[in-house]
Motif scaffolding. Sequence first.
Motif, PDB file in Angstrom:
ATOM      1  N   PRO A   8       8.250  65.334  16.110  1.00  0.00           N
ATOM      2  CA  PRO A   8       8.854  66.036  17.322  1.00  0.00           C
ATOM      3  C   PRO A   8       8.751  64.828  18.629  1.00  0.00           C
ATOM      4  N   ASP A   9       7.575  64.388  18.488  1.00  0.00           N
ATOM      5  CA  ASP A   9       7.429  63.406  19.730  1.00  0.00           C
ATOM      6  C   ASP A   9       8.022  61.838  19.481  1.00  0.00           C
ATOM      7  N   SER A  10       8.683  61.771  18.481  1.00  0.00           N
ATOM      8  CA  SER A  10       9.456  60.430  18.245  1.00  0.00           C
ATOM      9  C   SER A  10      10.897  60.669  18.650  1.00  0.00           C
ATOM     10  N   GLY A  11      11.387  59.316  19.037  1.00  0.00           N
ATOM     11  CA  GLY A  11      12.694  59.144  19.280  1.00  0.00           C
ATOM     12  C   GLY A  11      13.621  59.720  18.413  1.00  0.00           C
ATOM     13  N   ASN A  12      13.280  59.712  17.180  1.00  0.00           N
ATOM     14  CA  ASN A  12      14.290  60.098  15.862  1.00  0.00           C
ATOM     15  C   ASN A  12      14.209  61.393  15.463  1.00  0.00           C
ATOM     16  N   PHE A  13      13.696  62.270  16.167  1.00  0.00           N
ATOM     17  CA  PHE A  13      13.507  63.953  15.793  1.00  0.00           C
ATOM     18  C   PHE A  13      14.787  64.198  16.259  1.00  0.00           C
ATOM     19  N   GLU A  14      15.734  64.699  15.383  1.00  0.00           N
ATOM     20  CA  GLU A  14      17.038  65.247  15.887  1.00  0.00           C
ATOM     21  C   GLU A  14      17.125  66.540  16.921  1.00  0.00           C
ATOM     22  N   ASP A  15      17.894  66.509  17.691  1.00  0.00           N
ATOM     23  CA  ASP A  15      18.039  67.374  18.804  1.00  0.00           C
ATOM     24  C   ASP A  15      18.208  68.739  18.217  1.00  0.00           C
ATOM     25  N   ARG A  16      19.108  68.759  17.171  1.00  0.00           N
ATOM     26  CA  ARG A  16      19.577  70.219  16.725  1.00  0.00           C
ATOM     27  C   ARG A  16      18.370  70.839  16.101  1.00  0.00           C
ATOM     28  N   LEU A  17      17.143  70.004  15.934  1.00  0.00           N
ATOM     29  CA  LEU A  17      15.953  70.697  15.191  1.00  0.00           C
ATOM     30  C   LEU A  17      15.015  71.128  16.292  1.00  0.00           C
ATOM     31  N   ARG A  18      15.053  70.636  17.565  1.00  0.00           N
ATOM     32  CA  ARG A  18      13.932  71.194  18.440  1.00  0.00           C
ATOM     33  C   ARG A  18      14.057  72.583  18.867  1.00  0.00           C
TER      34      ARG A  18
END
Length: 363
Positions: free
Chosen positions: A103-113
Amino acid sequence: MAVPTSLRRAVLAGILIIALFLFLRPSSPSAPDPPSYQGTPDPREQPTRAYPPPQSPKKPQVDQTSIQDIASKPLRERLKFHFPYDVESKFPAYIWQTWKAGPDSGNFEDRLRPFEASWSTLHPGFVHEVITDEAALHLINYLFASVPEIMQAYEAMPLPVLKADFFRYLILLARGGIYSDIDTKALQSAADWLPEKLDRSTVGLVIGIEADPDRPDWKDWYARRIQFCQWTIQSKPGHPALREIVATITEDTLAMKRAGSLRMGRAPKKSIMEYTGPGVWTDTIFSYLNNREYFDFSSRKSNVTYSDFFNVREHKKIGDVIVLPITSFSPGVGQMGSEGPEHPMAFVKHEFDGSWKPADERM
């Protein structure tokens, strides 16, 4: 002078590995216990159960000779030795999830947050970890260093979905707590999943019904007539059902590897449902509930079968296993008696995002 990007990444990776080692190392007499929680039972009431749960094993006095000999024991005996089960212990306050990026990376998709955040919000006292694919490899290697077949099986699995399935059983066996898929949303805290009057020292595994299809063509849609979901599982470490499924998957994988039937990137002949998914998980649960090594059958005239879980609408306790109704982990599916997400028994909502599939194949 600016620090090169590659050096910064190497330093961060080193810090992450050291942190995981310190956090996940086995407890010792001088080390603090893992975080845990325990409800306060009403001493005037005893939980109902079909037959008694397994007795908590007394911690044996192990001499050096037995430690040296354990490496020659069968797989299940080694798993039992290295990951003992104590039903009277508290549920560890861990939440485990997996994804390609943290979650702290730029590759974690917004839909999953929103999904990921729901678990942290409702469980402020828990340790919540989203384990990346790369970290999972190192973590399994560390936790199961004493059982090398586990790592061999994990590395031999040809598809990410198989490894994701396997990981949930492995981390719960080794550390306990809650595993839930990254596309699930927590609706209620796990502290509220079980009735307050229930003595949690008699519970070691909490599972939910995924499917109860009262229709003649159920085999066209599900692997089993009663199917337990494995997108959300809560357990105490070392539970025998987890030990059994880890051993089963490990042996199946290594057998297929020896036969040359595993090809990286290709689905194996054995379906995912039967190999690592809810089919084999459901079979393992029923096998455990009918195992006379763990349970006293003197009060039962028949085995535990599918019919014991037809039309379940509240918590059902058999031995040390709590089975939750379909509403608990599958609210709002609109069939098989599932109620909506606002129902008091709705605890986790699975969004069926199909996160492990290619984007054009997701539901």
